[in-house]
Design an enzyme around this catalytic site. Structure first.
Site, PDB file in Angstrom:
ATOM      1  N   SER A  83       0.791  -1.245   0.000  1.00 38.53           N
ATOM      2  CA  SER A  83       0.000   0.000   0.000  1.00 38.53           C
ATOM      3  C   SER A  83       0.815   1.284   0.000  1.00 38.53           C
ATOM      4  O   SER A  83       0.257   2.353  -0.251  1.00 38.53           O
ATOM      5  CB  SER A  83      -0.919   0.031   1.211  1.00 38.53           C
ATOM      6  OG  SER A  83      -2.109  -0.642   0.920  1.00 38.53           O
ATOM      7  N   TYR A 208      -3.081  -2.348 -10.511  1.00 37.23           N
ATOM      8  CA  TYR A 208      -3.031  -2.086  -9.067  1.00 37.23           C
ATOM      9  C   TYR A 208      -2.239  -3.187  -8.339  1.00 37.23           C
ATOM     10  O   TYR A 208      -1.379  -2.908  -7.508  1.00 37.23           O
ATOM     11  CB  TYR A 208      -4.459  -1.966  -8.510  1.00 37.23           C
ATOM     12  CG  TYR A 208      -4.502  -1.955  -6.996  1.00 37.23           C
ATOM     13  CD1 TYR A 208      -4.067  -0.845  -6.274  1.00 37.23           C
ATOM     14  CD2 TYR A 208      -4.934  -3.077  -6.295  1.00 37.23           C
ATOM     15  CE1 TYR A 208      -4.079  -0.853  -4.884  1.00 37.23           C
ATOM     16  CE2 TYR A 208      -4.952  -3.094  -4.907  1.00 37.23           C
ATOM     17  CZ  TYR A 208      -4.527  -1.980  -4.207  1.00 37.23           C
ATOM     18  OH  TYR A 208      -4.520  -1.992  -2.831  1.00 37.23           O
TER      19      TYR A 208
HETATM   20  N1  GLN Z   1      -2.144  -5.113  -2.198  1.00 39.89           N
HETATM   21  C1  GLN Z   1      -2.754  -4.991  -0.909  1.00 39.89           C
HETATM   22  C2  GLN Z   1      -4.278  -5.025  -1.049  1.00 39.89           C
HETATM   23  O1  GLN Z   1      -4.780  -4.484  -1.986  1.00 39.89           O
HETATM   24  C3  GLN Z   1      -2.314  -3.724  -0.255  1.00 39.89           C
HETATM   25  C4  GLN Z   1      -2.954  -3.484   1.085  1.00 39.89           C
HETATM   26  C5  GLN Z   1      -2.038  -2.823   2.065  1.00 39.89           C
HETATM   27  O2  GLN Z   1      -0.831  -2.827   1.963  1.00 39.89           O
HETATM   28  N2  GLN Z   1      -2.635  -2.308   3.114  1.00 39.89           N
HETATM   29  O3  GLN Z   1      -4.973  -5.579  -0.242  1.00 39.89           O
END
Ligand code: GLN
Length: 339
Positions: A83, A208
């Site tokens: 994230s 994403y």
């Molecule tokens: N790729 C993860 C997701 O989409 C990222 C979430 C995170 O790091 N909080 O759930």
């Protein structure tokens, strides 16, 4: 005369750097020593591939706007950025579409909910902010390119500017999340329903997931954070990573939303724009001064690194980094070093 006065003040400045900089390194060493035995928390396992990480890994890095990097612990091992990528993708979407348009698609309100909550603003139907998953997926869908390859390449090139080297996507983590990320898929469908995201949902989700699966180390994260502290310029390479016009937008949403449902307490106690990721990284940006990064995969119930939160709290207190701390701290970093 003027010249010699300048030289004199430069000498004083460099003595200050010599005398104070080692204390920053020593403080980081002490923090690492103090918290390495803290075993609270658990590694993320909802993305199966992330559960394979060594939970003991722990590193702290600080990069100043002068390009100095202080580091301790496991600062070389690579991990997926997760994230924390949302911060940088938001910058790219702002550059691609402009602030006004981005605001029509993604709000800037904290949610008080978990990062993966399936919610949209009831009135506007926008995702609340770009730091939670729904908003991040909408953000990534705004990145321009004539096809998926070009969009991915533009994203990778953005990372290169911030980090100063080429980066790659970890295919195992990417495919692991792609095959299990149904919550994110649900959010994308909800946003498609309300016209907050355009047609090609699987492409937007792939980008994403790829953006989250880019491999970085703790030192990279500190330099990326330092670029945000340095008007968008990577302080090590001198390259402009993001248009300086958008720094205030990026840092504002980091400050209010970057730590999810811990954002209020973080702002109150630590007081620095920050962002965490489920692989265990946290970045914090002290504008005009430095970028801080901590990596430790043991997470609390909100998905923030346990040791990372502790380390940032101590750094903020020790050096008076809280944005609203008028009393000041024991160390101030300036453009030219420490004083
Ligand atoms: N790729 C993860 C997701 O989409 C990222 C979430 C995170 O790091 N909080 O759930």
């Amino acid at each position: 005369m003027v010249h010699s006065e300048n030289r004199e003040s430069e000498n004083i400045e460099s003595k200050k750097i010599e005398s104070v900089a080692p204390s920053l390194q020593l403080f980081l060493d002490d923090l690492h020593c103090k918290y390495k035995s803290l075993g609270d928390g658990a590694v993320a396992n909802y993305i199966p591939e992330l559960s394979k990480v060594n939970p003991d890994l722990f590193s702290i890095c600080v990069a100043t706007v002068d390009g100095e990097v202080y580091q301790v612990g496991d600062f070389n091992p690579l991990f997926t950025i997760q994230s924390i990528s949302k911060v940088f993708a938001y910058g790219l979407a702002l550059e691609d579409c402009g602030r006004d348009y981005v605001l029509t698609r993604i709000g800037v309100e904290p949610t008080g909910d978990a990062f993966n909550a399936i919610i949209l603003d009831e009135q506007s139907k926008r995702p609340y902010n770009p730091m939670v998953n729904a908003g991040a997926i909408a953000t990534t869908s705004l990145i321009k390119g004539k096809n998926a390859t070009e969009r991915l390449n533009r994203l990778l090139d953005m990372y290169r500017r911030y980090i100063g080297r080429d980066v790659f996507v970890d295919i195992s983590v990417f495919t692991s999340e792609r095959s299990t990320g149904h919550r994110n898929r649900a959010m994308a469908h909800l946003m498609l329903n309300f016209g907050m995201i355009d047609g090609h949902i699987e492409e937007a989700l792939d980008l994403y997931f790829q953006q989250c699966a880019v491999m970085v180390n703790c030192r990279d994260l500190a330099v990326m954070a330092a670029a945000l502290a340095n008007k968008g310029v990577n302080p090590v390479t001198g390259e402009q990573a993001v248009d300086s016009r958008y720094i205030k937008d990026i840092l504002s949403v980091m400050y209010t939303c970057g730590m999810y449902n811990f954002a209020g307490e973080w702002a109150y106690k630590i007081g620095i724009p920050a962002k965490s990721g489920v692989s265990g990284g946290i970045i914090a940006v002290v504008p005009g001064k430095m970028g801080i990064a901590v990596f430790s995969p043991l997470l609390d119930s909100r998905g923030n690194s346990v040791r990372g939160v502790k380390v940032c709290e101590e750094l903020s207190q020790k050096f008076g980094l809280h944005m609203f701390d008028c009393a000041g701290g024991s160390l101030n970093l300036t453009k030219n070093g420490f004083n």
